[in-house]
Design a protein around this motif. Structure first.
Motif, short mmCIF file in Angstrom:
data_model
loop_
_atom_site.label_atom_id
_atom_site.label_comp_id
_atom_site.label_asym_id
_atom_site.label_seq_id
_atom_site.Cartn_x
_atom_site.Cartn_y
_atom_site.Cartn_z
N MET A 1 0.85 -1.20 0.00
CA MET A 1 0.00 0.00 0.00
C MET A 1 0.88 1.25 0.00
SD MET A 1 -2.93 1.18 2.76
CE MET A 1 -3.98 -0.24 2.40
N ASN A 2 0.49 2.28 -0.75
CA ASN A 2 1.24 3.52 -0.78
C ASN A 2 1.26 4.17 0.60
OD1 ASN A 2 1.71 3.34 -3.55
ND2 ASN A 2 -0.20 4.40 -4.04
N PRO A 3 2.31 4.94 0.91
CA PRO A 3 2.33 5.63 2.21
C PRO A 3 1.22 6.67 2.28
CG PRO A 3 4.13 6.39 0.82
CD PRO A 3 3.51 5.20 0.12
N THR A 4 0.91 7.11 3.49
CA THR A 4 -0.09 8.13 3.68
C THR A 4 0.59 9.46 3.97
OG1 THR A 4 -2.14 8.66 4.87
CG2 THR A 4 -0.35 7.73 6.17
N ARG A 5 -0.02 10.56 3.53
CA ARG A 5 0.57 11.88 3.69
C ARG A 5 -0.12 12.63 4.84
NH1 ARG A 5 0.34 15.52 -0.78
NH2 ARG A 5 2.40 16.29 -0.17
N GLU A 19 5.36 11.79 5.03
CA GLU A 19 4.75 10.52 4.67
C GLU A 19 5.10 9.46 5.71
OE1 GLU A 19 6.01 9.35 0.78
OE2 GLU A 19 4.77 10.85 -0.24
N ALA A 21 3.94 5.05 6.75
CA ALA A 21 3.15 3.87 6.38
C ALA A 21 1.73 4.02 6.91
CB ALA A 21 3.79 2.61 6.94
N ARG A 33 -10.16 6.96 6.30
CA ARG A 33 -9.63 7.63 5.11
C ARG A 33 -10.34 8.97 5.01
NH1 ARG A 33 -10.27 8.24 -0.60
NH2 ARG A 33 -8.28 7.96 -1.72
N GLN A 126 -4.16 12.01 4.93
CA GLN A 126 -4.94 11.08 4.10
C GLN A 126 -5.62 10.01 4.94
OE1 GLN A 126 -1.75 10.07 1.24
NE2 GLN A 126 -3.03 11.04 -0.33
N ASN A 346 -7.18 13.40 0.02
CA ASN A 346 -7.09 12.30 -0.96
C ASN A 346 -7.54 12.71 -2.36
OD1 ASN A 346 -6.24 9.72 0.57
ND2 ASN A 346 -7.76 10.65 1.93
#
Length: 347
Positions: A1-5, A19, A21, A33, A126, A346
């Motif tokens: 999964m892409n990292p969260t900002r 950023e 995880a 989310r 995010q 997002n």
């Protein structure tokens, strides 16, 4: 999964975008989310002060979708739309044990981002992991944009409920920013005979007219004369002070009739002088209001759903996370036309 900002205050007048995880919710927690997070004057204060407010409060007007639920979560499920909230009275803190559940210490700590389970950052992100107590399932009738205004609507719902406003009261709302406009609509919904809005900004006076108010004035003699005319010279039954300008506290009190109510919503960032003798001799009821209870969120959502409170005209912009630092700088400097801006982390 892409990292969260995530956006956090790193120093005075500085916002750091970082950023990490995507976190995994633990027992009793949910991963949200974020769909929208509104920018509040408290966020601007936090930005300018470099951390004056708790980390969890920088971005506290959030809504979103439950992306994952930890073990033992029962009130919401993955896929539910939710709004930031506080839990019901806990039943075990000192205030609850004394029978004062409306002022539960646990819920108050949650509202102010200072409880032991407060998240490490707010909703300018995010994703956000919070205790199950900190979310409430959204009403299906509300749009995502409307949900973005539920938190301040709950703040003002709480204030009008605490003021004990009566049917037919002559009400003055001082300040036509988002909090003032929401308080004015709740006051109207609560049966005010007339609501008079006073605001120095022409754009904000126009915003008050856009949500149906006709008694809208700039500060000055015409405003004072109208209040006295409406009340046969007595003064307002209830005045909601929504600016937080400390210098206005005593002039506000002087607009209230003997035995009337001064309700304080705006939060001052400096000390103020008032006439203790004036307040006492005229037997004013002074009501402080900060944050909300669990039930205020449901009341706020219902008020929006049935049209009693119209939040759409208050939304003057939707931006991405990268645009947040520049907008905070503008808001802090007063160089903006905006009322309420929603951040969409997002996209």
């Amino acid at each position: 999964m892409n990292p969260t900002r995530i956006a956090t205050v790193s120093a005075s007048h500085s916002v750091e975008l970082s950023e990490e995880a995507v976190p995994v919710p633990g027992p009793g927690q949910v991963l949200v989310r974020i769909r929208y997070c509104g920018i509040c004057a408290t966020d601007t204060h936090g930005y300018a002060s470099g951390g004056f407010i708790p980390k969890a409060v920088f971005g506290h007007e959030w809504s979103g979708v439950v992306a994952a639920a930890g073990e033992g979560v029962t009130t919401v499920a993955e896929g539910d739309r939710v709004v930031a909230s506080v839990g019901p009275a806990c039943g075990s803190c000192a205030m609850c044990r004394a029978g004062h559940g409306e002022h539960c210490d646990t819920a108050f700590a949650e509202a102010n981002g200072i409880g032991p389970d407060a998240p490490e950052h707010g909703g300018f992100a995010q994703h956000l992991v919070v205790s199950e107590r900190r979310v409430q399932r959204a009403l299906d009738e509300l749009s995502d944009e409307q949900l973005g205004l539920v938190e301040p609507t709950a703040v003002t719902f709480h204030a009008v409920r605490r003021a004990g406003q009566r049917l037919g009261d002559v009400v003055v709302v001082q300040g036509a920013g988002p909090i003032g406009l929401l308080a004015a609509q709740h006051a109207r919904h609560a049966g005010a005979g007339v609501v008079v809005v006073v605001e120095p900004s022409e754009a904000r006076r126009a915003a008050a007219a856009a949500v149906g108010f006709t008694e809208v004035f700039a500060p000055g003699e015409a405003f004072r004369a109208r209040v006295l005319e409406l009340t046969n010279g007595l003064g307002a039954d209830v005045l909601y002070e929504a600016t937080g300008v400390a210098a206005l506290f005593q002039p506000s009190a002087e607009l209230v009739r003997r035995g009337g109510t001064l309700a304080l919503l705006g939060y001052p960032m400096s000390g103020s002088e008032v006439s203790y003798g004036d307040w006492q001799s005229r037997e004013l009821t002074v009501i402080g209001s900060l944050a909300y209870t669990h039930s205020d969120f449901l009341g706020a959502m219902r008020a929006i759903a049935d049209g009693a409170v119209d939040v759409a005209p208050l939304i003057t912009g939707i931006i991405g996370l990268d645009e947040l630092p520049a907008l905070l700088a503008k808001l802090d400097g007063g160089d903006t036309r905006h009322a309420k801006v929603l951040v969409a982390p997002n996209g």
